[in-house]
Motif scaffolding. Structure first.
Motif, PDB file in Angstrom:
ATOM      1  N   CYS A 326      -8.638   9.084  -0.995  1.00  0.00           N
ATOM      2  CA  CYS A 326      -7.369   8.356  -1.147  1.00  0.00           C
ATOM      3  C   CYS A 326      -6.589   8.350   0.171  1.00  0.00           C
ATOM      4  O   CYS A 326      -5.990   7.331   0.545  1.00  0.00           O
ATOM      5  CB  CYS A 326      -6.538   8.993  -2.271  1.00  0.00           C
ATOM      6  N   ASP A 327      -6.590   9.486   0.865  1.00  0.00           N
ATOM      7  CA  ASP A 327      -5.875   9.560   2.153  1.00  0.00           C
ATOM      8  C   ASP A 327      -6.503   8.615   3.175  1.00  0.00           C
ATOM      9  O   ASP A 327      -5.779   7.937   3.933  1.00  0.00           O
ATOM     10  CB  ASP A 327      -5.904  10.993   2.679  1.00  0.00           C
ATOM     11  N   ARG A 328      -7.833   8.546   3.220  1.00  0.00           N
ATOM     12  CA  ARG A 328      -8.502   7.677   4.186  1.00  0.00           C
ATOM     13  C   ARG A 328      -8.155   6.204   3.924  1.00  0.00           C
ATOM     14  O   ARG A 328      -8.006   5.406   4.857  1.00  0.00           O
ATOM     15  CB  ARG A 328     -10.022   7.864   4.114  1.00  0.00           C
ATOM     16  N   ILE A 329      -8.043   5.829   2.673  1.00  0.00           N
ATOM     17  CA  ILE A 329      -7.741   4.428   2.343  1.00  0.00           C
ATOM     18  C   ILE A 329      -6.354   4.042   2.841  1.00  0.00           C
ATOM     19  O   ILE A 329      -6.159   2.978   3.440  1.00  0.00           O
ATOM     20  CB  ILE A 329      -7.861   4.204   0.823  1.00  0.00           C
ATOM     21  N   ASP A 336      -0.553   0.017   0.519  1.00  0.00           N
ATOM     22  CA  ASP A 336       0.648   0.811   0.293  1.00  0.00           C
ATOM     23  C   ASP A 336       0.358   2.040  -0.560  1.00  0.00           C
ATOM     24  O   ASP A 336       1.083   3.027  -0.494  1.00  0.00           O
ATOM     25  CB  ASP A 336       1.711  -0.056  -0.397  1.00  0.00           C
ATOM     26  N   PHE A 337      -0.695   1.976  -1.373  1.00  0.00           N
ATOM     27  CA  PHE A 337      -0.990   3.080  -2.301  1.00  0.00           C
ATOM     28  C   PHE A 337      -2.468   3.058  -2.653  1.00  0.00           C
ATOM     29  O   PHE A 337      -3.081   1.995  -2.788  1.00  0.00           O
ATOM     30  CB  PHE A 337      -0.156   2.939  -3.575  1.00  0.00           C
ATOM     31  N   ALA A 338      -3.032   4.254  -2.821  1.00  0.00           N
ATOM     32  CA  ALA A 338      -4.399   4.413  -3.336  1.00  0.00           C
ATOM     33  C   ALA A 338      -4.417   5.624  -4.260  1.00  0.00           C
ATOM     34  O   ALA A 338      -3.845   6.668  -3.941  1.00  0.00           O
ATOM     35  CB  ALA A 338      -5.398   4.599  -2.199  1.00  0.00           C
ATOM     36  N   GLY A 339      -5.030   5.465  -5.399  1.00  0.00           N
ATOM     37  CA  GLY A 339      -5.079   6.584  -6.348  1.00  0.00           C
ATOM     38  C   GLY A 339      -6.309   6.514  -7.236  1.00  0.00           C
ATOM     39  O   GLY A 339      -6.864   5.441  -7.478  1.00  0.00           O
ATOM     40  N   LYS A 419       2.430  -6.417  -4.986  1.00  0.00           N
ATOM     41  CA  LYS A 419       2.196  -7.789  -5.423  1.00  0.00           C
ATOM     42  C   LYS A 419       0.728  -8.103  -5.664  1.00  0.00           C
ATOM     43  O   LYS A 419       0.406  -9.166  -6.193  1.00  0.00           O
ATOM     44  CB  LYS A 419       2.783  -8.753  -4.391  1.00  0.00           C
ATOM     45  N   SER A 420      -0.144  -7.264  -5.205  1.00  0.00           N
ATOM     46  CA  SER A 420      -1.569  -7.461  -5.495  1.00  0.00           C
ATOM     47  C   SER A 420      -2.239  -6.092  -5.615  1.00  0.00           C
ATOM     48  O   SER A 420      -1.781  -5.114  -5.013  1.00  0.00           O
ATOM     49  CB  SER A 420      -2.256  -8.296  -4.413  1.00  0.00           C
ATOM     50  N   GLY A 421      -3.290  -6.062  -6.401  1.00  0.00           N
ATOM     51  CA  GLY A 421      -3.972  -4.786  -6.622  1.00  0.00           C
ATOM     52  C   GLY A 421      -5.396  -4.980  -7.087  1.00  0.00           C
ATOM     53  O   GLY A 421      -5.797  -6.066  -7.515  1.00  0.00           O
ATOM     54  N   ILE A 422      -6.155  -3.907  -6.990  1.00  0.00           N
ATOM     55  CA  ILE A 422      -7.535  -3.909  -7.466  1.00  0.00           C
ATOM     56  C   ILE A 422      -7.814  -2.561  -8.118  1.00  0.00           C
ATOM     57  O   ILE A 422      -7.384  -1.516  -7.622  1.00  0.00           O
ATOM     58  CB  ILE A 422      -8.536  -4.172  -6.307  1.00  0.00           C
ATOM     59  N   SER A 437      -7.690   2.766  -7.942  1.00  0.00           N
ATOM     60  CA  SER A 437      -6.737   1.663  -7.878  1.00  0.00           C
ATOM     61  C   SER A 437      -6.072   1.648  -6.512  1.00  0.00           C
ATOM     62  O   SER A 437      -5.631   2.697  -6.013  1.00  0.00           O
ATOM     63  CB  SER A 437      -5.676   1.794  -8.981  1.00  0.00           C
ATOM     64  N   VAL A 438      -6.009   0.449  -5.909  1.00  0.00           N
ATOM     65  CA  VAL A 438      -5.400   0.263  -4.595  1.00  0.00           C
ATOM     66  C   VAL A 438      -4.422  -0.906  -4.692  1.00  0.00           C
ATOM     67  O   VAL A 438      -4.757  -1.939  -5.280  1.00  0.00           O
ATOM     68  CB  VAL A 438      -6.477  -0.021  -3.521  1.00  0.00           C
TER      69      VAL A 438
END
Length: 652
Positions: A326-329, A336-339, A419-422, A437-438
């Motif tokens: 998650c930190d690398r992403i 803005d966020f990875a989890g 505003k967008s995510g995957i 999720s990113v």
């Protein structure tokens, strides 16, 4: 001549009509399936209720059986038996109107007043002790027979004449399913009861669902008697036809609405084509700019993939590895966020590893949610579908969301301006481990090429998790093999090797604390009878409970083990022989509580022998022999001993 737009219009109408017709058929099929589920439920419920009712008569039969066992001469004393049966009906269920007793050959032995003569051949027992007759046309009562046995031999048949019709009709009224007809049959096909007057019913011989002459049937076996229950729906066919007609009307309406929509779309098509020509040049310029931006994004993502691959090679701790991913992403500056969300014990996703600007907000809102509430929206969508979800987290218009999910959208997605995510499922050994999720503050950020790289991330994570799991299993197997070498597989206690490895430590403690080491052996008197009477599984269960009772009386530093069969070894520190007496007295009180042997309670006796070190300063095997000798002296005196344990003396 038909032009191109008209051909397209016709094709679109045909496609839409085919789709809606398919939906109509599916709706019709689902209604039919609901009807099948209803008769299945009602048939199973009737089977369960029948078992419950028949349980009353089994209880009555068992009680009478016990009475005969206590007074065998009663069935040969007609006056006394009639008197007993007259009073016996008072204590039975209110639906039992009279009672009679038949001999195994079918002759009447005794009866209560007003009992009608029942032929033994009318009762259908099959493989059961409870037999069922047919409802009498005169009394409207159902004879229920119970085989009275003595030493496994049938000595009489107790026949209870039951008002089964009133009993079942009262239950049937409470079910509130007037469209379902219920029937109860004996296994030989004779009708016992029905909820309707129409008793002519064609049924098959197979349990489960069947359709005969337009009737939907579910046949369910009854375990308490040799019989089966049947639930039937007939009038529901009218309702299904009504639904189908309604669906046809909806299809027609949708068809007309589709035509109106298509013509409207064609009317604006020309305007859109003109506008597209104007915008084409502008789009080309923007596309070139976007391609340059995408190239830079992909380069950063490729670099992060390479970093993750390097970490996989050295990954040992699962939690640290996933947090590092998650930190690398987020370190790429693209997101803005990875989890990574993991399903909890309620099968509900919760973020466990996360990084980025929204980390604290996500944790705060997540901690406010009950553990059994789904709220993570796009992650939950990917989790349920087991497929990648790409889109705007603030626009889930195609899904109905709960109040908790609305809170998540407002306080997480909108508050962080994502505003967008995957969301991508991470598979470990073909099962979902969690969801990666990113999110980004840019709209439409996750194009196909970015999505492809994200999938590579997920596959790398899955492979790494599988490798770590395999490594952990190998280590676990090594520990397990070491454990089995020193422990008894049945009771989990130490075995002979485990006791031998630890006894030197106890000897050292006894010297430091200046105490005796009591070396004891104990076994169960006549344990073989337990296996012979109740079976080896009951014997194993007794050994487990027996070992547990001994262990519960000892201290943590004492040793308890099973060295074979029903022989248990104890190694404890004591100040004197009185300490052994006190411990064995407590254990004797524990033996006063029964042990379970199947469904029965049994009581056991034991014999035990002890030897004291360093009074008996010998090897492990010698200590074991001396304790065993003291035990067998007590075992030989088991019918005239004051206590079941003894202490070894050199002169014995």
């Amino acid at each position: 001549m038909i032009n191109q737009p008209k051909i397209r219009l016709i094709l679109e109408l045909v496609i839409i009509s085919a789709i809606i017709s398919g939906i109509a058929y599916i709706a019709y099929y689902s209604i039919e399936e609901n009807a099948k589920e209803k008769i299945e439920d009602q048939s199973m419920l009737l089977s369960i209720v029948t078992d419950e009712f028949m349980g009353y008569y089994v209880t009555a039969g068992v009680a009478f059986n016990n009475m005969i066992l206590q007074n065998p001469d009663l069935i040969h004393d007609r006056p006394n038996l009639d008197y007993v049966l007259s009073n016996y009906t008072v204590h039975l269920a209110s639906q039992i109107k009279s009672v009679e007793v038949l001999s195994p050959a079918g002759s009447l032995i005794g009866s209560s007043p007003n009992a009608s003569k029942i032929e033994l051949s009318d009762l259908y027992f099959g493989q059961k002790d409870l037999g069922i007759g047919t409802i009498s046309t005169d009394t409207r009562l159902l004879p229920v027979g119970y085989r009275i046995k003595e030493d496994g031999k049938i000595v009489a048949i107790l026949v209870m004449n039951v008002d089964i019709k009133a009993l079942f009709e009262k239950w049937a009224q409470s079910t509130k399913h007037s469209d379902v007809s219920l029937y109860l049959f004996r296994l030989d096909g004779k009708l016992l009861w029905s909820s309707v007057n129409n008793t002519k019913l064609k049924i098959g011989r197979n349990f489960g669902y069947s359709k005969i002459d337009g009737m939907y049937l579910w046949i369910e076996p009854v375990s308490g008697i040799e019989g089966f229950s049947v639930a039937v729906i007939s009038s529901n066919a009218i309702m299904i036809l009504w639904y189908r007609d309604l669906i046809y009307l909806i299809v027609i309406w949708l068809f007309v609405a589709g035509i109106i929509y298509i013509f409207y779309r064609k009317s604006i098509q020309y305007e859109q084509e003109i506008q597209s020509l104007v915008n084409e040049q502008r789009f080309q310029i923007e596309e070139l700019t976007e391609q340059k931006k995408r190239f830079e994004i992909l380069k950063k993502m490729y670099d992060s993939v390479i970093l993750v691959e390097k970490e996989i090679l050295n990954a040992k701790d699962e939690n640290a590895f996933l947090q590092s991913v998650c930190d690398r992403i987020t370190e790429t500056g693209l997101f803005d966020f990875a989890g990574i969300a993991i399903p909890n014990d309620k099968k509900v996703l919760r973020y466990k590893f996360l990084s980025g600007n929204g980390k604290q907000t996500v944790l705060k809102v997540q901690n406010e949610m009950p553990n059994n509430i789904r709220a993570l929206l796009v992650s939950e969508i990917a989790f349920k579908s087991q497929k990648i979800y790409v889109g705007s987290p603030q626009d889930i218009s195609t899904f109905e969301i709960t109040e908790y999910e609305k809170v998540w959208m407002e306080k997480v997605y909108k508050a962080n301006e994502w505003k967008s995510g995957i969301s991508i499922p991470i598979f470990q050994n073909e099962k979902i481990f969690g969801i990666l999720s990113v999110f980004s503050k840019e709209e439409d950020f996750f194009t196909d090429d970015v999505k492809a790289l994200a999938e590579i991330f997920a596959r790398l994570l899955g492979n790494a998790l599988e490798n770590m799991e395999a490594r952990a299993k190998l280590i676990s197997q090594l520990f397990e093999s070491q454990y089995l070498a020193t422990h008894d597989p049945l009771t989990g206690l130490l075995n002979r090797i485990g006791i031998m490895e630890r006894v030197d430590n106890v000897i050292a403690r006894s010297k430091r604390e200046k105490k005796y080491m009591a070396f004891g052996i104990m076994d169960i008197d006549d344990f073989k009878l337990v296996n012979d009477i109740y079976g080896h599984s009951a014997g194993d269960a007794l050994l487990i409970e027996f070992g547990g009772r001994i262990e519960s009386l000892l201290r943590g530093e004492d040793l308890i083990g099973r060295i074979g069969g029903d022989e248990f070894v104890m190694v404890i520190l004591v100040n004197s022989e009185e300490d052994i007496d006190a411990l064995m007295s407590r254990f004797e009180r524990s033996l006063a509580q029964p042990f379970k042997a199947g469904d029965e309670d049994i009581y056991i006796k034991v014999s035990a022998g002890f030897t004291l070190y360093p009074k008996d300063d010998n090897s492990f095997d010698a200590l074991l022999r001396h304790a065993d000798k003291a035990m067998y002296i007590k075992k030989e005196m088991k019918n005239k001993r004051e206590k079941f344990w003894g202490i070894y003396k050199e002169d014995i």
